[in-house]
Design an enzyme around this catalytic site. Structure first.
Site, PDB file in Angstrom:
ATOM      1  CG  ASP A   1       0.933   1.684   5.209  1.00 52.06           C
ATOM      2  OD1 ASP A   1       0.013   1.077   4.636  1.00 52.06           O
ATOM      3  OD2 ASP A   1       0.736   2.533   6.109  1.00 52.06           O
TER       4      ASP A   1
ATOM      5  CG  ASP B   1      -5.008   3.324   4.731  1.00 48.96           C
ATOM      6  OD1 ASP B   1      -5.341   2.956   5.874  1.00 48.96           O
ATOM      7  OD2 ASP B   1      -4.093   4.142   4.525  1.00 48.96           O
TER       8      ASP B   1
ATOM      9  CG  HIS C   1      -6.600   7.036   1.957  1.00 51.88           C
ATOM     10  ND1 HIS C   1      -6.382   6.261   0.851  1.00 51.88           N
ATOM     11  CD2 HIS C   1      -5.642   6.700   2.834  1.00 51.88           C
ATOM     12  CE1 HIS C   1      -5.336   5.477   1.051  1.00 51.88           C
ATOM     13  NE2 HIS C   1      -4.864   5.734   2.254  1.00 51.88           N
TER      14      HIS C   1
ATOM     15  CG  HIS D   1      -1.740   1.229   1.347  1.00 51.61           C
ATOM     16  ND1 HIS D   1      -2.662   1.581   0.389  1.00 51.61           N
ATOM     17  CD2 HIS D   1      -1.794   2.205   2.290  1.00 51.61           C
ATOM     18  CE1 HIS D   1      -3.247   2.705   0.748  1.00 51.61           C
ATOM     19  NE2 HIS D   1      -2.732   3.110   1.891  1.00 51.61           N
TER      20      HIS D   1
ATOM     21  CG  ASP E   1      -0.647   6.042   2.340  1.00 54.67           C
ATOM     22  OD1 ASP E   1      -1.838   5.868   2.058  1.00 54.67           O
ATOM     23  OD2 ASP E   1      -0.092   5.511   3.330  1.00 54.67           O
TER      24      ASP E   1
END
Length: 899
Positions: free
Chosen positions: A395, A258, A538, A144, A146
């Site tokens: 992450d 998430d 997000h 994941h 971001d």
């Protein structure tokens, strides 16, 4: 008798006197009415003599002291029959077994300790449960990423993401049994631009043979509480088109591990984008526990208004606390962590439960496999099928080759052990998300995307989210509201720029003028679309990123906003020209100027002041909507002596107002001129401004200033009637043809609204409140709302100064508080604008550290449970709450079951 007669005479003379007074009043009223009618007739004659087309809408002042705007000859909106809104009732499709409002009302939200699975319960099974059908396990490696959070987008890419993707290509090619899942196209596109043609070909092969899956396919994994549906669709289209152009790939499954809660809009959009399945993770722990106990973790997600199941999409809800490895193999994180081989001894991270992983060898594989299989079997008991999904990632995982090797080598040894022993009744392998869903559909005997037999149908959403105790992730609803607002500004400009560019470019190509028009503006549109998409992440629009990252987002937003204004200027210039042959593009000398500017990414916009002189000034207006609009346009000019003409040269009635810099100071030589304008769908209009005074049509606003006993000097201007009222607390009202709106004379805030065609008055009582934050370790912040108790009234040091402005086209009340400047505007216009209130607040609470300012609206509207409400106590009918807070301290609903 004489006394009686004298009394009668006096009485009779008194009656005559009263009648004479009434006759005189009637004569005066008739004379005033005659003057008004004569004035209207003269205006109509003058307009029809000087201009073609219908006369301008000219308001007039009645004897009772209110402005009246004549109705238009054409309707501004059409009435809707109540029957037209009943299409969802009595539908043919199956009614959902699960409706989230009902589920939330019925759950106790008691937070009982469930043991190793703290928010769950003990899971038991019989080893023979799989004798008839093997357990099929798909372990899905994922990372994941971001696009901005602790680090900026570019820093994440440079330091981690590019290494993940580079290793992915080489490591997946080493063994065709390996799989990998990716979701963020924004990162993938940046990486793609920096790799060789050889590596691109390898990526296409990996996608083609199913080893690499791009899930969802959006530019980001968006927030679902703050994002507008336009931006959600836009970032989804941008990602899907990129994948189609570069990889020939079409996403099949959604992956949202998430976002902090889930909207029912997202499954609708994914289904309309031809996805057949999706996954979610961050759902309130009490709901997860309930769904796990009732085998409802997988369901068909349907829109509440859907009558024929056409919007259904199959959804998988992850059952445990997080999407990291300790919370994905089964209910016991202490055991699952032992199978996260990035945490092998000697690495940078370890297991908090103090039991480290062990590399899988011939000597320990049987014992390790038995321990892991027990977790798989327990997790499987929560679902209706014997197909099990086990995500393997976290992450920014797999950023080093050693992690790829540790995970793939050790898991493959476990899989080989499982698969070589039929007596275990388990088949395990690496897989993608779509591999899992395809196997589930095959096992249940349905086509991909169809409802498996016995699986429930659900409607509703999954807000608010809490991951433990009373930690409600509702702070992000209002965190960094300035940038949430800037997001909407960019979104609106993008819509307008895309429409105008499309119209201008199409006309230029059709007319053979493409060489003169800056078609390169398309690059600016693409960059702006991607910037807007990036901000839907997000941790971006949510306001949960670190300060340096927020600045980076802000700079990107402002840069794209400036670029879009250039696109709009170029397109509008071309389109307004009658003779397109005269068009000349000169970036150094733009033909038009923008209506406002921002000096920096964190600055409020400064409106352009139009300088009037002997030459006319022209203003170009654009309606980006696909429907005709009748709206108020407000401009700033440097003189109160202003005439406004339509595109055809027809004089227009306008309202002129002072421009205030504070509660008591008028900005010198700046005035606001407001004019109602009708614009066609996707159309342009032009206003002409001239220096001069038209006494019939340039109508000044009147202002009352309430000081509430404060000794303040108030600016005055001869052009505007101004009354300063030192003290006074009586409630007052503003009204138009549709409604009467009452305000508190003390606070200047709304109290009630009554439509003129209804007898009943609706309470709409506003008040400002202040929340404190807890002194414990866990505090309210960018994510959470954890107040220290019930809200207390906001008590400013001094009472507010109130401005009450009244005029022919709009009236408004402005309340100047120490920390808040609130405006409530009522338009005196026919149509939709006259039926609505325009409410805006400018908040500055930089000295409110560890406090949160909220605006609560009490109403007597009883929704009868049809819609959720938000309040600081248990939900009550008709209470709404919004917050505006100092940067990291924001929030919303704190209570169990609060939506």
């Amino acid at each position: 008798h004489r006394a009686v007669c004298d009394c009668f005479l006096v009485f009779w003379q008194s009656q005559i006197s009263v009648l004479q007074n009434r006759i005189e009043q009637l004569e005066q009223l008739l004379e005033e009415n005659h003057e008004i009618i004569s004035h209207i007739k003269d205006s109509v004659l003058e307009l029809t003599a000087n201009a073609e087309g219908p006369p301008a809408m000219l308001p007039y002042y009645t004897v009772n002291g209110s402005w009246v705007v004549p109705p238009e000859p054409r309707p501004s909106f059409f009435s809707v029959s109540p029957q037209d809104c009943q299409f969802a009732l009595g539908g043919r499709g199956q009614k959902p077994e699960l409706q989230m409002l009902t589920v939330s009302e019925e759950l106790p939200f008691d937070n009982v300790d469930g043991g190793v699975w703290r928010q769950g319960f003990d899971i038991s099974y019989d080893p023979h449960d799989w004798d008839a059908e093997d357990l099929q396990v798909f372990v899905v490696p994922h990372s994941h990423n971001d696009p901005g959070w602790i680090k900026t987008f570019d820093k994440y890419y440079t330091e981690q993401t590019q290494h993940i993707l580079n290793s992915m290509v080489s490591k997946l090619q080493e063994d065709p049994r390996r799989r990998f899942l990716w979701a963020e196209v924004s990162f993938f596109a940046k990486w793609w631009d920096n790799i060789s043609a050889q590596k691109r070909a390898a990526v296409r092969r990996l996608v083609g043979n199913g080893q690499l899956e791009i899930a969802t396919g959006g530019w980001v994994m968006p927030d679902e509480a703050n994002s507008h549906y336009f931006a959600l669709i836009d970032q989804l289209i941008e990602g899907h088109q990129w994948l189609e152009r570069n990889l020939g790939a079409t996403p099949r499954s959604g992956w949202a591990v998430d976002p902090f809660g889930y909207s029912s809009t997202m499954p609708y959009l994914l289904r309309r984008a031809n996805l057949t399945s999706m996954l979610i993770q961050r759902v309130h722990y009490a709901i997860k526990k309930h769904f796990a106990a009732t085998h409802s973790l997988e369901f068909m997600w349907r829109q509440t208004w859907d009558s024929d199941s056409s919007t259904d999409i199959f959804c998988h809800m992850m059952p445990f606390y997080s999407y990291d490895v300790p919370h994905t193999c089964g209910p016991d994180p202490k055991i699952c962590c032992q199978f996260d081989f990035k945490r092998l001894p000697g690495g940078r991270i370890n297991c908090p439960w103090k039991v480290p992983p062990r590399a899988i060898t011939e000597a320990n594989v049987a014992e390790r496999a038995a321990l892991l299989l027990d977790q798989y079997r327990k997790k499987s008991r929560l679902f209706r099928s014997n197909v099990l999904l086990v995500p393997l990632g976290d992450d920014f995982r797999y950023d080093k080759p050693q992690e790829w090797d540790a995970q793939f080598f050790n898991y493959q040894r476990l899989f080989d052990f499982f698969n070589s022993r039929p007596n275990l009744h388990v088949q395990a392998q690496f897989g993608t998300l779509s591999d899992y869903f395809d196997a589930l559909y095959k096992r249940t005997g349905v086509e991909p995307g169809a409802r498996p037999p016995g699986f429930p149908v659900l409607s509703g959403d999954f807000f608010s989210y809490a991951d433990r105790e009373d930690h409600y992730w509702t702070g992000y609803y209002t965190s960094r509201p300035f940038y949430k607002s800037l997001d909407r500004v960019l979104e609106a400009h993008l819509r307008g720029a895309e429409v105008l560019y499309s119209l201008a470019a199409a006309h230029a190509r059709h007319s053979g003028l493409a060489g003169r028009y800056p078609l390169s503006d398309f690059t600016l549109l693409t960059e702006a679309r991607r910037t807007l998409g990036l901000f839907q992440h997000h941790d971006a629009i949510a306001g949960t990123a670190k300060e340096a990252v927020v600045v980076d987002y802000g700079v990107r937003l402002l840069r794209s906003l400036v670029n879009l204004k250039q696109v709009i200027i170029h397109a509008a210039h071309y389109l307004v020209l009658g003779d397109k042959e005269t068009y000349h593009f000169d970036p150094e000398a733009p033909f038009l100027q923008v209506d406002d500017t921002r000096l920096s990414h964190d600055a409020l916009p400064e409106r352009t002041v139009i300088q009037l002189d002997s030459s006319p000034r022209f203003v170009v207006l654009f309606n980006p909507l696909e429907q005709e609009r009748f709206s108020m346009v407000s401009l700033l000019v440097n003189s109160p002596r202003v005439r406004v003409l339509s595109e055809e040269g027809q004089p227009l009635a306008v309202q002129i107002s002072a421009h205030w810099s504070s509660a008591t100071e008028v900005v010198p030589d700046v005035y606001q001129v407001s004019v109602p304008v009708r614009l066609p769908a996707l159309g342009l209009g032009v206003l002409q401004l001239q220096l001069g005074l038209d006494g019939h049509r340039t109508l000044p606003s009147s202002v009352r200033v309430y000081l509430h006993g404060r000794q303040l000097s108030v600016s005055r201007h001869e052009a505007f009637p101004l009354r300063v009222i030192d003290s006074g607390s009586s409630d007052f009202a503003l009204s138009n043809r549709y409604m009467q709106v009452w305000f508190s004379g003390l606070t200047g805030l709304l109290k009630s609204i009554r439509r003129v065609d209804e007898e009943q008055e609706q309470q709409v009582d506003m008040e400002f409140l202040v929340y404190g934050t807890r002194t414990s370790k866990d505090k309210s912040g960018a994510y959470l709302f954890l107040p220290d108790g019930e809200a207390k009234p906001y008590v400013p040091k001094e009472p507010p100064v109130l401005h009450v402005t009244e005029g022919p086209f709009f009236s408004e009340v402005v309340a100047y508080y120490e920390h808040v400047h609130q405006v409530v505007r009522l338009y005196n216009l026919p149509g939709v604008e006259g039926l609505s209130l325009d409410i805006s607040s400018l908040v500055d609470i930089r000295d409110y550290v560890n406090k949160e300012l909220a605006l609560r609206i009490h109403t007597d509207i009883d929704s009868q449970g049809a819609a959720p409400t938000v309040s600081e106590e248990a939900p009550a009918p008709g209470q709404l709450l919004s917050h505006a807070s100092h940067a990291p301290h924001t929030a919303h609903c704190p209570g169990p079951g609060c939506l």
